[in-house]
Scaffold this active site. Sequence first.
Site, PDB file in Angstrom:
ATOM      1  N   ARG A 272       2.988   0.526  -3.002  1.00  0.00           N
ATOM      2  CA  ARG A 272       1.905   0.296  -1.894  1.00  0.00           C
ATOM      3  C   ARG A 272       2.604  -1.294  -1.535  1.00  0.00           C
ATOM      4  O   ARG A 272       3.248  -1.918  -2.363  1.00  0.00           O
ATOM      5  CB  ARG A 272       0.674  -0.262  -2.500  1.00  0.00           C
ATOM      6  CG  ARG A 272      -0.217  -0.810  -1.621  1.00  0.00           C
ATOM      7  CD  ARG A 272      -1.617  -0.861  -2.035  1.00  0.00           C
ATOM      8  NE  ARG A 272      -2.203   0.193  -1.665  1.00  0.00           N
ATOM      9  CZ  ARG A 272      -3.526   0.777  -1.652  1.00  0.00           C
ATOM     10  NH1 ARG A 272      -4.458  -0.309  -1.842  1.00  0.00           N
ATOM     11  NH2 ARG A 272      -3.892   1.784  -1.446  1.00  0.00           N
TER      12      ARG A 272
ATOM     13  N   HIS B 297      -1.274   6.470   4.474  1.00  0.00           N
ATOM     14  CA  HIS B 297      -1.733   6.196   3.112  1.00  0.00           C
ATOM     15  C   HIS B 297      -1.941   8.135   2.647  1.00  0.00           C
ATOM     16  O   HIS B 297      -2.935   8.524   2.758  1.00  0.00           O
ATOM     17  CB  HIS B 297      -3.101   5.736   2.973  1.00  0.00           C
ATOM     18  CG  HIS B 297      -3.320   5.664   1.612  1.00  0.00           C
ATOM     19  ND1 HIS B 297      -2.835   5.884   0.458  1.00  0.00           N
ATOM     20  CD2 HIS B 297      -4.472   4.743   1.347  1.00  0.00           C
ATOM     21  CE1 HIS B 297      -3.132   5.595  -0.524  1.00  0.00           C
ATOM     22  NE2 HIS B 297      -4.480   4.953  -0.059  1.00  0.00           N
TER      23      HIS B 297
END
Lengths: 315, 143
Positions: free
Chosen positions: A101, A129
């Site tokens: 991330r 995502h």
Amino acid sequence: MRHLIDPLDFTYEETLRLLDLADRIHDDPAAYKDVAYRKRLASLFYEPSTRTRLSFEAAMLNLGGQVLGFPDAGVSSASKGETVADTIRIVSCYADIAAMRHPKEGAPLRAARYSRIPVINAGDGGHSHPTQTLLDMMTIRRRKGHLDGLTIGFCGDLKFGRTVHSLIKSLSRWPNMKFVLISPEELRVPDYILTEVLDPKGIPYVETRSLEEALPQLDILYMTRVQRERFFNEEDYVRLKNSYVLTKAKLAQAPADMAVLHPLPRVNEITLDVDDDPRAAYFEQAQNGVYMRMALIMTLLGLKDPKTGEVAFQC
Amino acid sequence: MLKVDEIQNGVVIDHITAGTGLALYHLMELEKLNDASVALLQNVRSQKSGKKDIIKIEGDITSLDFNVLGYLDPQITITYIENGHVTRKVRPEQPKQLVNVIKCTNPRCITSLEEGCDHIFALTPSGRYRCIYCEQEFKVQNL
């Protein structure tokens, strides 16, 4: 070797196989407890995350594997100015697969170009995502029994909401979809989603400001949080943060079999009295996320499903 | 209508999106041409698009890089003229990928942070260029 950087990196058929594997894990997680024995996941989180990071780590541990990494850029060499390219080269020496991330858009792709191990995009800024998308699709399919022919409402921050962009792109591959895009003017879905994803396929969509008007026609309501960290200007955030709040009273206007999804964390966009409503599916999403990430780790590492004796698809 | 002399030997870059001719002028470094006359016409009436820009160059054009036009504006036409006659009229080709030709201006993109990170734009099926990292579209107006 394959990576998962963009929600469309897997084909329609591959996505179905992955969803099927995640369902099998859901139904009998104990059967998968040693599948990734002695394999290591590098958990590279350059910005704080509770759900996604713990979900990835739980997924690897559930498979009998191990986890190493960092939960924040401040405790990594990024704080000394190390590039993503250098970091992944080093991590490739220590782990078998990496979940990344990063607050900057495209950082996982940058990593994938230099990596010797599969890289999973665990969220890059406001961009993409893909694992959230997969678990969203798993949750929708488990709730409705299918992914085609659904009317899906997205509500809140559709501009910076990366989960929204990813899910629209992915679901646009299923037939007979309809999207209702509910947002304030300032947080409309980016034009390219309309002109390059929906319009070319002739997928119908409606843009509206009213959640109340949209609710009766929806099979799925996907709520999002207005994210403080995506704004450069605090005033804009304060002005827009309370644009939409789903309450038990508003939910009365929705079909009885509608499902409410939310990528979480929520702030106040879904009131607590909605949690007990059978239409609330957002805690199921979090649970499904672990199964989905188990399926993904297995597949990218080429690990066979003990139930079928096969990998979901070749990577 | 503004009148510019017809070209005998040179090139006409036509159908430039109105308002972007000057950016294109600088990107092609036309100000550095020593042996050519250059005319930039802005907001010329156009049947196709309402308004357009045009660049006319009379003289030696051998040093010019016309490839740059492909990603800037695929609608552009390039007409080559020799001895007062049109010898060729072409549309510039759009390269599939541009590496370090244009820069991504998205402050949220990894290219804004990562040292040594190439700025790579890829041609999409819709004919636009997007940063491969953040997918921000390149717009000639941002030049």
